[in-house]
Design an enzyme around this catalytic site. Structure first.
Site: not given
Length: 263
Positions: A110-112, A115
């Site tokens: 998951h890439c913050f 998002g």
């Protein structure tokens, strides 16, 4: 979980703010300083070449950033016969992300900053996003070094000049020898350098996993993958029109085979 959801909102805002600041510095500081060279030809002036290269790098970075968000890697039909939120998916490469609240096919991580989860549908765009973000940041750092060198008459010929620039500039700033705008550019130099190196390292790490036909989720879970030629693994992610994708942001065309294998 609340902290992760908050980070999922703050990180994209941070990226967009850094991008906006970079554009402002390029347009209102770096480009005007290059136009002051009277000996430069109009057709191939440094300002024109610099502006064209920066726009190319920025357009590819932001274009792939948007495509990473648009190409949602969710596959809600992968878990059949039960709710995806309560029952784990049968395929070892599918994963339910609690932050995104969706099931991701060939989940990587998951890439913050986007998002969004990174999976089979947006992996190529994510790798290119990291590549062009790294190039844009490092190129902005070089342009900023040239600007600071001209404004403050500082020579960067010494290998340690860049490392000693920040502490020296801080002392000169409090003594009034360095303006606030110049100090802000110096701080941005180190920020561009850090972001550029981080994105370059992450891009290389993702490319190594792609060559091995693995995802970060599979590596963490210890899932064994079938050995295949590295060329086939690259084509599965980047597609046959990989050269066009390097020049122009476009949708991922190489994920159909991976989708069929995991279903």
């Amino acid at each position: 979980m609340l902290a992760l959801r908050l980070l999922n909102v703050v990180a994209p805002a941070y990226f967009l703010c850094i991008s906006l600041v970079t554009f402002v510095l390029q347009l209102f500081l770096f480009l005007p300083s290059m136009r002051e060279d009277p000996a430069a030809a109009r057709l191939f002036s440094p300002a024109l070449l610099h502006g064209a290269l920066f726009l190319f790098l920025s357009a590819n970075a932001l274009g792939n950033y948007v495509l990473v968000i648009q190409n949602s890697p969710d596959d809600l039909g992968a878990c059949q016969g039960a709710s995806a939120r309560k029952t784990p998916c049968p395929s070892p490469s599918t994963h339910f992300c609690r932050v995104c609240a969706r099931v991701t096919l060939r989940h990587d991580h998951h890439c913050f900053f986007t998002g969004n989860c990174i999976g089979s549908r947006n992996m190529r765009n994510f790798v290119l996003f990291c590549l062009y973000t790294s190039l844009a940041c490092l190129y902005s750092m070089v342009a900023g070094v040239a600007y600071i060198s001209a404004v403050l008459s500082i020579s960067f010929a010494h290998p340690l000049a860049f490392l000693t620039l920040l502490p020296t500039s801080i002392s000169q700033f409090f003594s009034g020898a360095v303006l606030g705008s110049e100090m802000f550019v110096i701080l941005m130099l180190y920020l561009w350098f850090a972001i550029g190196l981080a994105c370059a390292g992450f891009c290389c790490h993702q490319l190594l996993l792609i060559l091995r036909g693995q995802t970060r989720h599979q590596v963490r879970k210890g899932v064994a993958v079938r050995a295949r030629p590295w060329r086939k693994n690259l084509q599965e992610v980047f597609g046959k029109r990989w050269l066009l994708g390097l020049l122009v942001p476009m949708f991922n065309v190489g994920s159909e085979s991976s989708k069929q294998q995991d279903k």
